[in-house]
Design an enzyme around this catalytic site. Structure first.
Site, mmCIF file in Angstrom:
data_model
loop_
_atom_site.group_PDB
_atom_site.id
_atom_site.type_symbol
_atom_site.label_atom_id
_atom_site.label_comp_id
_atom_site.label_asym_id
_atom_site.label_seq_id
_atom_site.Cartn_x
_atom_site.Cartn_y
_atom_site.Cartn_z
ATOM 1 N N TYR A 57 8.260 17.767 8.733
ATOM 2 C CA TYR A 57 9.229 16.669 8.783
ATOM 3 C C TYR A 57 10.627 17.198 9.109
ATOM 4 C CZ TYR A 57 11.568 12.328 7.471
ATOM 5 O OH TYR A 57 12.312 11.173 7.485
ATOM 6 N N HIS A 58 11.410 16.378 9.832
ATOM 7 C CA HIS A 58 12.734 16.708 10.355
ATOM 8 C C HIS A 58 12.691 17.666 11.535
ATOM 9 C CE1 HIS A 58 14.051 15.424 6.194
ATOM 10 N NE2 HIS A 58 14.860 14.713 6.954
ATOM 11 N N HIS A 143 15.640 13.137 12.097
ATOM 12 C CA HIS A 143 14.526 12.815 11.211
ATOM 13 C C HIS A 143 13.179 12.769 11.933
ATOM 14 C CE1 HIS A 143 17.958 11.671 8.761
ATOM 15 N NE2 HIS A 143 17.165 11.668 7.705
#
Length: 207
Positions: A57-58, A143
């Site tokens: 994630y990110h 994100h």
């Protein structure tokens, strides 16, 4: 199957690069680091090189003006098993010739800084082997999501030592903002991009 995050990036030839991913959200389970490219014309996938780091994630994938792709991030949350404060660069196969050497690339000698929806513009280049003229919206990544994904193929005609490209008549097809302008030769090799601004259409309201 893979779940988030998988990072997507349009390429200058209209194909879509997919990188990263894991079997469980933001966990080091069934991680894949390989690059995969989807061809919308055939519906087929091809597998490319693998990165060295898991991208959770990110993470992000961002097309650069030299037609390579910056892949980075991953983690950066309290429950993430890792935090990747670094990046890698992926060089797609179109940048190489069949012998594995860097391919000869077409060149945009000059072009406009700004272009208008619904109008034509001129690109100075050697038009002999140019097969495509494309626009890819400059990225805006956060994100794990690129909010600016857009690929536009432009009709064009040759005129001596230059190309006249036509912007779409509908302003909604090229919303105002910054784009990477590429010419692509008949071997599928893209030029270095010229960064151009698509202006707001002067009509009120725009079509």
């Amino acid at each position: 199957g893979l779940v988030r995050p998988t990072d997507l990036a349009f390429l200058p030839d209209g194909r879509v690069l997919v990188t990263g991913g894991s079997g469980e959200p933001n966990q080091l389970v069934n991680v894949t680091n390989r690059a995969e490219i989807w061809n919308p014309d055939t519906g087929n996938w091809s597998v490319g090189a693998s990165g060295r780091r898991p991208r959770l994630y990110h993470s992000f994938a961002l097309l650069l003006p030299d037609a390579s792709v910056l892949v980075g991030g991953g983690g950066a949350s309290p429950d993430s098993p890792l935090n990747n404060f670094h990046a890698e660069i992926y060089y797609p196969p179109y940048l190489y010739d069949p012998s594995g050497n860097l391919a000869s690339r077409p060149v945009i000698e000059s072009g406009p800084q700004a272009i208008e929806p619904g109008k034509s513009f001129t690109i100075a280049t050697d038009p002999g082997d140019i097969a495509r003229v494309t626009l890819v919206a400059a990225g805006a990544v956060t994100h794990g999501v690129n909010l600016q994904q857009r690929f536009v193929e432009l009709a064009f005609r040759t005129n001596g030592s230059s190309i006249s490209a036509e912007m779409p008549a509908r302003a909604a097809e090229t919303p105002p903002g910054y784009y990477l302008l590429f010419v692509v030769n008949d071997a599928g090799v893209p030029s270095l991009a010229r960064i151009v601004r698509v202006n707001v259409r002067g009509e009120d309201p725009p079509p």
